[in-house]
Design an enzyme around this catalytic site. Structure first.
Site, PDB file in Angstrom:
ATOM      1  N   TYR A  96       0.742  -1.162   0.321  1.00 14.83           N
ATOM      2  CA  TYR A  96       0.062  -0.153   0.312  1.00 14.83           C
ATOM      3  C   TYR A  96       0.967   1.943  -0.322  1.00 14.83           C
ATOM      4  O   TYR A  96       0.551   2.180  -0.541  1.00 14.83           O
ATOM      5  CB  TYR A  96      -1.347  -0.051   0.988  1.00 14.83           C
ATOM      6  CG  TYR A  96      -2.016   0.319   1.379  1.00 14.83           C
ATOM      7  CD1 TYR A  96      -3.213   0.550   0.702  1.00 14.83           C
ATOM      8  CD2 TYR A  96      -2.468   1.699   1.610  1.00 14.83           C
ATOM      9  CE1 TYR A  96      -4.322   1.405  -0.430  1.00 14.83           C
ATOM     10  CE2 TYR A  96      -3.682   2.852   1.866  1.00 14.83           C
ATOM     11  CZ  TYR A  96      -4.506   2.104   0.935  1.00 14.83           C
ATOM     12  OH  TYR A  96      -5.435   2.979   0.669  1.00 14.83           O
ATOM     13  N   LYS A 113      -2.776   8.267   2.702  1.00 17.01           N
ATOM     14  CA  LYS A 113      -3.992   8.023   3.853  1.00 17.01           C
ATOM     15  C   LYS A 113      -3.893   8.776   5.374  1.00 17.01           C
ATOM     16  O   LYS A 113      -4.548   9.193   5.451  1.00 17.01           O
ATOM     17  CB  LYS A 113      -4.795   6.437   3.571  1.00 17.01           C
ATOM     18  CG  LYS A 113      -4.846   6.034   2.228  1.00 17.01           C
ATOM     19  CD  LYS A 113      -6.222   7.036   1.906  1.00 17.01           C
ATOM     20  CE  LYS A 113      -6.454   5.989   1.149  1.00 17.01           C
ATOM     21  NZ  LYS A 113      -7.914   6.651   0.180  1.00 17.01           N
TER      22      LYS A 113
HETATM   23  N1  LIG Z   1     -11.405  -0.377  -3.371  1.00 20.29           N
HETATM   24  C1  LIG Z   1     -11.558  -0.628  -1.666  1.00 20.29           C
HETATM   25  O1  LIG Z   1     -10.316  -1.616  -1.167  1.00 20.29           O
HETATM   26  C2  LIG Z   1     -10.777   0.740  -0.324  1.00 20.29           C
HETATM   27  C3  LIG Z   1     -10.587   0.444   0.574  1.00 20.29           C
HETATM   28  C4  LIG Z   1     -10.256   1.619   1.726  1.00 20.29           C
HETATM   29  C5  LIG Z   1     -11.096   2.810   0.719  1.00 20.29           C
HETATM   30  N2  LIG Z   1     -10.561   3.230  -0.652  1.00 20.29           N
HETATM   31  C6  LIG Z   1     -11.032   4.147  -1.154  1.00 20.29           C
HETATM   32  O2  LIG Z   1     -12.118   4.593  -1.305  1.00 20.29           O
HETATM   33  C7  LIG Z   1     -12.273   5.783  -2.356  1.00 20.29           C
HETATM   34  C8  LIG Z   1     -12.432   4.895  -3.896  1.00 20.29           C
HETATM   35  O3  LIG Z   1     -11.586   3.593  -4.486  1.00 20.29           O
HETATM   36  P1  LIG Z   1     -13.054   2.793  -5.750  1.00 20.29           P
HETATM   37  O4  LIG Z   1     -12.045   1.594  -4.413  1.00 20.29           O
HETATM   38  O5  LIG Z   1     -14.166   3.103  -5.569  1.00 20.29           O
HETATM   39  O6  LIG Z   1     -11.937   2.962  -6.553  1.00 20.29           O
HETATM   40  P2  LIG Z   1     -12.119   3.734  -7.868  1.00 20.29           P
HETATM   41  O7  LIG Z   1     -11.211   3.731  -8.928  1.00 20.29           O
HETATM   42  O8  LIG Z   1     -13.916   2.900  -8.438  1.00 20.29           O
HETATM   43  O9  LIG Z   1     -12.531   5.242  -7.434  1.00 20.29           O
HETATM   44  C9  LIG Z   1     -11.375   6.482  -7.540  1.00 20.29           C
HETATM   45  C10 LIG Z   1     -11.949   7.596  -8.702  1.00 20.29           C
HETATM   46  O10 LIG Z   1     -11.263   8.465  -8.322  1.00 20.29           O
HETATM   47  C11 LIG Z   1     -11.087   9.152  -8.815  1.00 20.29           C
HETATM   48  N3  LIG Z   1      -9.873  10.022  -9.849  1.00 20.29           N
HETATM   49  C12 LIG Z   1      -8.593   9.352  -9.335  1.00 20.29           C
HETATM   50  N4  LIG Z   1      -7.781  10.700  -9.918  1.00 20.29           N
HETATM   51  C13 LIG Z   1      -8.807  12.163 -10.067  1.00 20.29           C
HETATM   52  C14 LIG Z   1      -8.831  13.547 -10.150  1.00 20.29           C
HETATM   53  N5  LIG Z   1      -7.864  13.885 -10.842  1.00 20.29           N
HETATM   54  N6  LIG Z   1      -9.897  13.584 -10.113  1.00 20.29           N
HETATM   55  C15 LIG Z   1     -10.789  13.494 -10.090  1.00 20.29           C
HETATM   56  N7  LIG Z   1     -11.195  12.251  -9.641  1.00 20.29           N
HETATM   57  C16 LIG Z   1      -9.783  11.174 -10.008  1.00 20.29           C
HETATM   58  C17 LIG Z   1     -10.951   8.110 -10.464  1.00 20.29           C
HETATM   59  O11 LIG Z   1     -11.442   8.593 -11.695  1.00 20.29           O
HETATM   60  C18 LIG Z   1     -12.011   7.482  -9.803  1.00 20.29           C
HETATM   61  O12 LIG Z   1     -13.822   7.940 -10.048  1.00 20.29           O
HETATM   62  C19 LIG Z   1     -10.408   5.741  -2.803  1.00 20.29           C
HETATM   63  O13 LIG Z   1     -10.768   6.996  -1.499  1.00 20.29           O
HETATM   64  C20 LIG Z   1      -9.954   4.249  -2.488  1.00 20.29           C
HETATM   65  O14 LIG Z   1      -8.696   4.793  -1.750  1.00 20.29           O
HETATM   66  C21 LIG Z   1     -10.768   2.419  -1.071  1.00 20.29           C
END
Ligand SMILES: NC(=O)c1ccc[n+]([C@@H]2O[C@H](COP(=O)([O-])OP(=O)(O)OC[C@H]3O[C@@H](n4cnc5c(N)ncnc54)[C@H](O)[C@@H]3O)[C@@H](O)[C@H]2O)c1
Length: 256
Positions: free
Chosen positions: A156, A163
């Protein structure tokens, strides 16, 4: 009657139907909310429109959150569309280069580090600053974080550091915006198979191990994350701010 009837807000981070932000958006729409979604590209916008059932109160606009000009333009347009009032904001955005999500953390480049910080942590300030003047009757802002910001999760790497900064941003913003009755909280989500998650080397193994060790024997589903998001965005959580709420099947309490 829906929990979000008469409420309107902005959501960032819907890439496709697997995105956590899409699960949250679906729940908010089901509960009567009106939403302007900020998408990174026209392609994401088309995907989002294909997911929408007819009659849903959602419109999508492009916004790259690394650009202050695009953030200003987005909020001017969203504010006009929503009659000048926002009640909630969802920030579900993160990015780091694939090469920085594996291998030796010590080798993280300056560029890769700054990129991850910029998109995954700083953007929360960017959108909060633009949204706050529209939250005239108070508001609720949420972001998504991960336990890799508190403890070492191999691979990570640079995103864990981003984060940690994001969670500190939540606390400082909660302090700063509290007098305007704007609350800022984070959901620390257990692993969910999304596009971003697949960029972390060894994600499937990590997902399996975390699910096995969690007291509930599983991580959280996107729908469970959406339920917590709805709670934090609603008046049901009106005295909660600056919080990082773990929604991970209880994994975060385990020592080994
Ligand atoms: N999937 C997991 O296991 C998990 C766990 C904990 C936290 N998260 C967090 O949840 C959040 C959403 O991630 P996800 O897992 O749904 O993945 P995802 O890839 O579906 O979503 C990530 C989003 O970030 C957007 N993004 C990236 N760069 C950008 C920019 N410059 N301007 C605008 N938008 C931008 C992408 O277009 C995408 O829509 C993130 O912060 C991720 O770190 C995810």
């Amino acid at each position: 009657m829906g929990m979000f009837d008469g409420k309107q807000g902005v959501v960032f981070g819907i890439a496709n139907k697997y995105s956590i932000a899409w699960a949250i958006t679906k729940r908010l729409l089901d509960e009567g909310a009106r939403i302007v979604a900020g998408v990174l590209s026209e392609r994401e916008g088309r995907k989002l429109e294909a997911l929408l059932e007819p009659g849903r109160q959602l419109s999508a606009r492009c916004c790259d959150l690394t650009s202050d000009a695009q953030i200003a333009e987005f909020f001017a347009a969203a504010g006009a569309e929503l009659g000048g009032t926002l009640h909630f904001l969802v920030h579900s955005v993160a990015f780091a280069r694939g090469e920085d999500l594996q291998g030796d953390f010590v080798n993280t480049s300056r560029d890769g580090y700054l990129l991850a910080q910029n998109i995954s942590a700083y953007t929360l300030l960017g959108v909060a600053r633009a949204a706050a003047p529209l939250m005239t009757a108070g508001g609720s802002i949420i972001t998504l974080t991960y336990i890799g910001g508190e403890r070492v999760v191999p691979n990570y790497n640079v995103m864990g550091v981003a984060k940690a900064a994001l969670e500190a941003n939540v606390r400082y913003l909660a302090w700063n915006l509290g007098p305007r009755n704007i609350r800022v909280n984070a959901i620390s989500a257990g692993p969910v198979k999304t596009l971003s998650a697949r960029g972390v080397k060894g994600f499937d193994t990590m997902h399996k191990q975390i699910s096995e060790r969690a007291p509930l024997g599983r991580s959280a589903s996107p729908e469970e994350l959406a339920s917590t998001a709805a709670f934090l965005l609603s008046d049901a959580s009106s005295a909660i701010t600056g919080e990082v709420l773990h929604v991970d099947g209880g994994y975060h309490i385990m020592g080994v």
